[in-house]
Write a protein that holds these residues in place. Structure first.
Motif, PDB file in Angstrom:
ATOM      1  N   GLU A 189       6.862   1.169  -4.465  1.00  0.00           N
ATOM      2  CA  GLU A 189       6.896  -0.294  -4.494  1.00  0.00           C
ATOM      3  C   GLU A 189       5.637  -0.864  -3.846  1.00  0.00           C
ATOM      4  O   GLU A 189       5.673  -1.491  -2.791  1.00  0.00           O
ATOM      5  CB  GLU A 189       8.165  -0.804  -3.809  1.00  0.00           C
ATOM      6  CG  GLU A 189       9.419  -0.447  -4.580  1.00  0.00           C
ATOM      7  CD  GLU A 189      10.689  -0.976  -3.935  1.00  0.00           C
ATOM      8  OE1 GLU A 189      10.614  -1.659  -2.893  1.00  0.00           O
ATOM      9  OE2 GLU A 189      11.762  -0.684  -4.480  1.00  0.00           O
ATOM     10  N   ALA A 190       4.511  -0.586  -4.497  1.00  0.00           N
ATOM     11  CA  ALA A 190       3.206  -1.095  -4.085  1.00  0.00           C
ATOM     12  C   ALA A 190       2.312  -1.068  -5.324  1.00  0.00           C
ATOM     13  O   ALA A 190       2.474  -0.203  -6.187  1.00  0.00           O
ATOM     14  CB  ALA A 190       2.605  -0.219  -2.985  1.00  0.00           C
ATOM     15  N   PRO A 191       1.366  -2.003  -5.411  1.00  0.00           N
ATOM     16  CA  PRO A 191       0.483  -2.005  -6.583  1.00  0.00           C
ATOM     17  C   PRO A 191      -0.442  -0.788  -6.596  1.00  0.00           C
ATOM     18  O   PRO A 191      -0.721  -0.196  -5.550  1.00  0.00           O
ATOM     19  CB  PRO A 191      -0.311  -3.312  -6.433  1.00  0.00           C
ATOM     20  CG  PRO A 191      -0.181  -3.708  -5.013  1.00  0.00           C
ATOM     21  CD  PRO A 191       1.093  -3.110  -4.500  1.00  0.00           C
ATOM     22  N   PRO A 192      -0.931  -0.423  -7.785  1.00  0.00           N
ATOM     23  CA  PRO A 192      -1.806   0.749  -7.899  1.00  0.00           C
ATOM     24  C   PRO A 192      -3.008   0.723  -6.970  1.00  0.00           C
ATOM     25  O   PRO A 192      -3.405   1.771  -6.455  1.00  0.00           O
ATOM     26  CB  PRO A 192      -2.240   0.727  -9.373  1.00  0.00           C
ATOM     27  CG  PRO A 192      -1.125   0.041 -10.080  1.00  0.00           C
ATOM     28  CD  PRO A 192      -0.632  -1.007  -9.100  1.00  0.00           C
ATOM     29  N   GLU A 193      -3.592  -0.437  -6.708  1.00  0.00           N
ATOM     30  CA  GLU A 193      -4.770  -0.515  -5.844  1.00  0.00           C
ATOM     31  C   GLU A 193      -4.457  -0.018  -4.433  1.00  0.00           C
ATOM     32  O   GLU A 193      -5.273   0.659  -3.812  1.00  0.00           O
ATOM     33  CB  GLU A 193      -5.301  -1.952  -5.793  1.00  0.00           C
ATOM     34  CG  GLU A 193      -5.859  -2.450  -7.109  1.00  0.00           C
ATOM     35  CD  GLU A 193      -4.780  -2.893  -8.112  1.00  0.00           C
ATOM     36  OE1 GLU A 193      -5.139  -3.098  -9.282  1.00  0.00           O
ATOM     37  OE2 GLU A 193      -3.593  -3.012  -7.739  1.00  0.00           O
ATOM     38  N   ILE A 194      -3.282  -0.361  -3.925  1.00  0.00           N
ATOM     39  CA  ILE A 194      -2.893   0.074  -2.583  1.00  0.00           C
ATOM     40  C   ILE A 194      -2.611   1.576  -2.565  1.00  0.00           C
ATOM     41  O   ILE A 194      -3.045   2.285  -1.656  1.00  0.00           O
ATOM     42  CB  ILE A 194      -1.689  -0.739  -2.062  1.00  0.00           C
ATOM     43  CG1 ILE A 194      -2.171  -2.159  -1.725  1.00  0.00           C
ATOM     44  CG2 ILE A 194      -1.054  -0.073  -0.839  1.00  0.00           C
ATOM     45  CD1 ILE A 194      -1.090  -3.099  -1.265  1.00  0.00           C
ATOM     46  N   VAL A 195      -1.902   2.063  -3.569  1.00  0.00           N
ATOM     47  CA  VAL A 195      -1.621   3.497  -3.650  1.00  0.00           C
ATOM     48  C   VAL A 195      -2.940   4.261  -3.774  1.00  0.00           C
ATOM     49  O   VAL A 195      -3.159   5.265  -3.081  1.00  0.00           O
ATOM     50  CB  VAL A 195      -0.684   3.820  -4.828  1.00  0.00           C
ATOM     51  CG1 VAL A 195      -0.465   5.324  -4.951  1.00  0.00           C
ATOM     52  CG2 VAL A 195       0.661   3.094  -4.661  1.00  0.00           C
TER      53      VAL A 195
END
Length: 133
Positions: free
Chosen positions: A11-17
């Motif tokens: 539950e986090a956007p791809p940029e953060i992952v």
């Protein structure tokens, strides 16, 4: 040689992952006690995990879609530094990111411990990335 593959929804956007895969602070938030990362093809990938010196290099860095690194243990005959490959594929979802992980070119004897390790650490990645979102 064998392969281990798994997926997890975060539950986090791809940029953060993605940042958790290519920055020292991000990597240390979910895996390892020390890291040296140069996220470009041919750049250093070095993470110490519970006393195990993982060494390799970045093969592919495609923000925010994928990260591929070589992986192995320094001074180890069974799983030498850079002898296997780990691919993280990030796909946006309605609630965040799906991470598809494939660890390939593993000796058969290394599949069970790596499967256990990846399932453990991906759970931590999900928690830390969601907290950072």
């Amino acid at each position: 040689m064998a392969e281990f593959a798994t997926s997890i929804d975060i539950e986090a956007p791809p940029e953060i992952v993605f940042d958790h895969l290519v920055t020292v602070d991000g990597m240390l938030a979910w895996m390892g006690q020390r890291a040296e990362l140069d996220p470009r093809p041919g750049g250093v990938f070095a993470v110490d995990i519970d006393g195990n010196p993982i060494r390799g290099e970045f093969v592919e860095v495609d923000r925010p879609r994928s990260v591929v690194v070589t992986w192995g243990l320094e001074a180890n005959d069974v799983l030498p530094a850079g002898s296997t490959e780990v691919a993280f594929r990030l796909t946006p979802t309605a609630t965040g990111t799906r991470v598809d992980l494939t660890h390939s070119n593993l000796p058969e004897s290394q599949v069970p411990p790596h499967a256990e390790g990846w399932l453990h650490f991906l759970g931590i990645l999900a928690e830390t990335a969601a907290a950072a979102a």
